[in-house]
Each structure stands twice: as structure tokens, then as C-alpha cells.
Design an enzyme around this catalytic site. Sequence first.
Site, PDB file in Angstrom:
ATOM      1  CG  HIS A 145      -1.686   1.258   1.429  1.00 30.59           C
ATOM      2  ND1 HIS A 145      -2.527   1.860   0.512  1.00 30.59           N
ATOM      3  CD2 HIS A 145      -1.635   2.088   2.501  1.00 30.59           C
ATOM      4  CE1 HIS A 145      -2.962   3.000   1.024  1.00 30.59           C
ATOM      5  NE2 HIS A 145      -2.439   3.172   2.222  1.00 30.59           N
ATOM      6  CG  HIS A 199       0.681   7.108   3.987  1.00 32.00           C
ATOM      7  ND1 HIS A 199       1.105   6.234   3.031  1.00 32.00           N
ATOM      8  CD2 HIS A 199      -0.589   6.759   4.275  1.00 32.00           C
ATOM      9  CE1 HIS A 199       0.140   5.391   2.750  1.00 32.00           C
ATOM     10  NE2 HIS A 199      -0.912   5.680   3.491  1.00 32.00           N
ATOM     11  CD  GLU A 251      -4.044   6.188  11.451  1.00 35.68           C
ATOM     12  OE1 GLU A 251      -3.712   6.384  10.276  1.00 35.68           O
ATOM     13  OE2 GLU A 251      -5.206   6.027  11.822  1.00 35.68           O
ATOM     14  CG  ASP A 252      -1.665   1.830  10.686  1.00 36.80           C
ATOM     15  OD1 ASP A 252      -2.532   2.399  11.384  1.00 36.80           O
ATOM     16  OD2 ASP A 252      -1.754   1.690   9.461  1.00 36.80           O
ATOM     17  CG  ASP A 254      -3.893   6.994   2.151  1.00 33.51           C
ATOM     18  OD1 ASP A 254      -3.684   5.787   1.942  1.00 33.51           O
ATOM     19  OD2 ASP A 254      -4.342   7.440   3.229  1.00 33.51           O
ATOM     20  CG  ASP A 269     -21.433  16.695 -24.038  1.00 34.54           C
ATOM     21  OD1 ASP A 269     -22.351  15.880 -23.810  1.00 34.54           O
ATOM     22  OD2 ASP A 269     -21.170  17.641 -23.295  1.00 34.54           O
TER      23      ASP A 269
HETATM   24 MN    MN Z   1      -2.830   4.697   3.849  1.00 35.12          MN
END
Ligand code: MN
Length: 575
Positions: free
Chosen positions: A70, A95, A99-100, A161, A281
Site C-alpha cells: 500500500h 504515511h 498511525e499503525d 492514499d 458530448d
Molecule cells: Mn494509507
Amino acid sequence: MESSYKYDNNNGSRFRIREKEILKRYKVLLRSVQGRTNLEDRKIIRKAFDLAVESHKDMRRKSGEPYIYHPIAVAQICADEIGLGATAIVCALLHDVVEDTEITIEDIKRQFGEKPAMIIDGLTKISGVFDQRSSQQAENFRKMLLTLSDDVRVILIKLADRLHNMRTLDSMARDKQLKIASETLYMYAPLAHRLGLYAIKTELEDLGLKYTEPDTYQEIVDKLKNTEDVRKRFINRFTMPIKKALAENGLDFEVKGRPKSVFSIWNKVTKKGVPFEEIYDIFAIRIIVESKPENEKADCWKVYSMVTDFYKPSPERLRDWISTPRANGYESLHTTVMSPTGKWVEVQIRTRRMDDIAEKGYAAHWLYKEGSKNSSESNIDSWLKRIREMIENSDGNALEFIDEFKLNLFSEEIFIFTPKGELKTLPANSTALDFAYEVHSQIGNSCIGAKVNNKLVPLSYPLKSGDQIEIITSSKQRPKEDWLGYVVTAKAKGRIKSALKEEKRAMAEEGRAMLERKLNHLKLKPDGELLNRLAKNYKVHSVLDLFHDIAIGQIDLKTLPDYLEEKKKHRPTVF
Ligand code: MN
């Protein structure tokens, strides 16, 4: 989990295959930024890659893939589809790390420096799904936009992301899909649009539709497929004479005939009630010329003239975004011409540089910045400035702010000239008063009217593109409550509100002095208790309102002695 590899041969080889695949993806990424990076940059990217691999090593995505795919994919989007450089690649790779995993912002700062730490901090703060009803999430979104003023890369990486999450949404549960897809349509696609990231915006919209309206989406995809052959034949026949003429004139060019996105077709079908078969169009022809910076404008008009030699143009449908680029930096010349079969066909004419900016947006713009001088750079700047003003003026009500922001995202802009011929961009439906506040808050506060194209108009006069406006002011003028209904820009609204507040405060001061004189005269002390009782008696919400209403004569102080007499009479005698 990881320890079992030691004992299990089968797993061990699978692990090596996985390692190989990760390295392969990393090499593709490096190749994409080769031309934009030096040795030093590539070292830092490698360091970020190693840290990301190490920190995510035990994690998997919902699809079962190693998690590290990812961040690599997000970095790849930043490199290829937005055109960002080393710092952004480093941040994209890292990124999700803060957080993780156990890694902290402090760790990032120590290893990669101030800038990446700041960007990753911004990205970490805006994680989580934005729910249209939740003010907490609205507040998060507001925070995300606040970071715009620090570094626009936070938003660009966030969009990359989101794009990758949308591309891999299949493995999520249905309710999650719906939530993420709606949020994408509501917030991220408009944001991409406003930043001029056309390709990303289109893909986000199509993917959003795919998960929110799966049946309709599939129906349109099928119809596009079924009509593809006919469309291709038509486009070939239509472009043949143009291609020939362009080549004969020695122009280097590329011609594309692309159908509209599924989302925009769906929009036409549902919002305007036009059946698929009747959308004229459904595709546009795009002619991209290779052009030297000094010849860009002339070349585009040359192509225009050749196209209209073969096909008659509709004069109302000529759009010249080359002389006046749109606020998101978009430059192009659009015309709609009549084909021999009686069908209107839109033709978009632009140079390679303009096409890159249109597809990749703001960042591509940076890449070109040094080479040529052009005016849309200042357009982006003025847009970012307006976003910042909007954030600053939205006194804390996040949901209201989002609505206003959305309003400003979707509205097209108009171009207004000052008396000296200077060009200003405003959102559509802006009024003379909006313009006055755009110039300066003092001009806005003292505005009594305006001259538009030399004719006197009221404050609420709605402006049109191309209007030339002169603001008339008077030092006696004060902002009024109903002015709030005359303006559409967040800036003007904010300024009027704060001027009204200021005005009220000043009036209240006067009222307080008047009341105190009166009470003094009656030998009474203006203490809190008495003031509150008076406010209640005169049926106003606060003591401040009491002062204010006294100042403007709404409350007549002559009635005060009577009231106090009355009170005295009824007061019980206490011993
Ligand atoms: Mn992410």
C-alpha cells in the site's frame, strides 16, 4: 507468525518470493523519480523504504497482501500521477507508519528531518473516515485543510492514499465500501478537482459511483462498450482531415478521442434527464500540440483555425482558458463544432504543457514553473489564499465550514476587472459587496454602492464575468445585518459578522454610560443584580443587549424611574 518461517520450508520460500516482489515494486518506484532526484534523495528514499518495510512487516491488508504494498503504491501514484519529488515519496512511504506502528513523529523527525515529520504529522491527524453527519470528522477535515497553509503535499499525498484505497476497495465489507465511497464523492473528488488533478478526480468519481450505485455504473460501462466501435469509426473519420492539415503545416501533435467518464455520463442522465443515446458530448476530441513556450498561444489558435476550416463552430460554445486560465490552473481552448453527420463534437486544443497541468494539476505546475513565466501560478496562489481565509473566518463551526467550503469548491469562478483593468477572480454569484470585501475589509465596511460598467448599481448587484467595477464608499457607512444576505464569499461574510459584533460592542459602551448616569442620578448603584433585573424587565437576552438597546433608543430611559418606583412599592418589608 513470522517465527514459523524458520521451521517451515514451504513458508520460507514464500517469504523470499514476497521479498522479491516488494523489491521489484520498489525498483519501479525508483525508476519513476530517477530524473527528479539526485543520489542524496535516493538514499533518503531508500532509508524510508527500509523503515516502512520493517515497521509494517507483520501487517497485512484486508486483501491478504503484505501491507507494505500500500505505501509503495501511494508513493508510486505521487510520483507518476501527481509528479511529486523525493520529500513526498519519503512521506508517502511512511504515511501509515506513525498511525499503525510503534514509530513516533519524534523518530521521523530525528531520522528524516523537520519537513517530512510535519507532513506525516498532518497525514496522521486526518486519518479516519469522514462521516457527513459527524462534526468531529468535519473538524478533522478542517484540520486537514489548515495544513494546506503549511504544505500542500499533505493534501496531495492524502489524495494518493485515498485513490489507492478506492482502487483496492473490493476486499472491504459492503458497509465500509459504501461509507468510504460516499466520502470520496462528497469530499475528495471535489478537492482533487479544485486542485486541478483532473485524472485523479475522474477516477475517484468513477470508483465512487461503482460502489454507491453498482447497477447503474455497470449499465453505463456496458453501453459505452457496446457503442465503442461506432464511436471509434466516427472519431477516425472526423479527425482524418484535421490530422492531415496539421501535419502539412509542420505541427507536431497528438489527437485523442476519449469518451466522457462514467460519472459525468451518469450525472447527465440522472440530473438533466438526458437518455444515454442522446448525450451529444459523450466524447471529446483532444488535440495536443508540442509547442515552444513563446509559441503556445499562437499554435493553439492556429489549430483552432484549421479545425474550423473543416467544421463550423458554435460561437456560444467557444471557451478560451488560454488567455484567462481557470483558478485551478487549467488552460485549454474548447470549441464545439458541427460534424458532417449533424452531430456536435467538442474539440479541446492545448499544448503538451497545458495537458500535463490539466491531468496532473498543481504539482505538474511546479515542474514547469522554472521554464516559463505564466500567470496561472498566481491563480493557484490566490486560490490557496482564499482557502486559508475561509478557514480563518469560519469561527469554529466545522460543519457550516464544510458546507461553505463545498459551495466554493463546486462553484465556477467569474473574472472581474478593477477600474485600472486588473483582473480578480471571484466565485460565481458574487456581488458588488463581495468584490468590495475582496479588495479590502475597510472598503467593504464603508461601501455604499458601485458602478458596474459605468452604471450605478446597489450593493447586492450580482456580478458577471467580464464586468468592470468601481466601488463607491462613504466614511459614514456602517455594515448592516442584512448585508449578510448580499454576499456569497466566506471572506465577506466573516468580515461583516466581525464588524457587526464590533459595532454592537461600541454601541453597548455608550448605552452603559447612559444608564450609569441615569442610575447615579437616582442614587442607585449599577451592580450586577440590578442590571440583570433590568434586562429581565425589558425582555432582552443579556446585559449587553440592554446597554445596546438603550444606546439605539429601543429602550427609553425615561421609563426607568416609573419601573423602579413600582418595584419599591411591591417590595416586601423585611425585618
Ligand atoms: Mn494509507
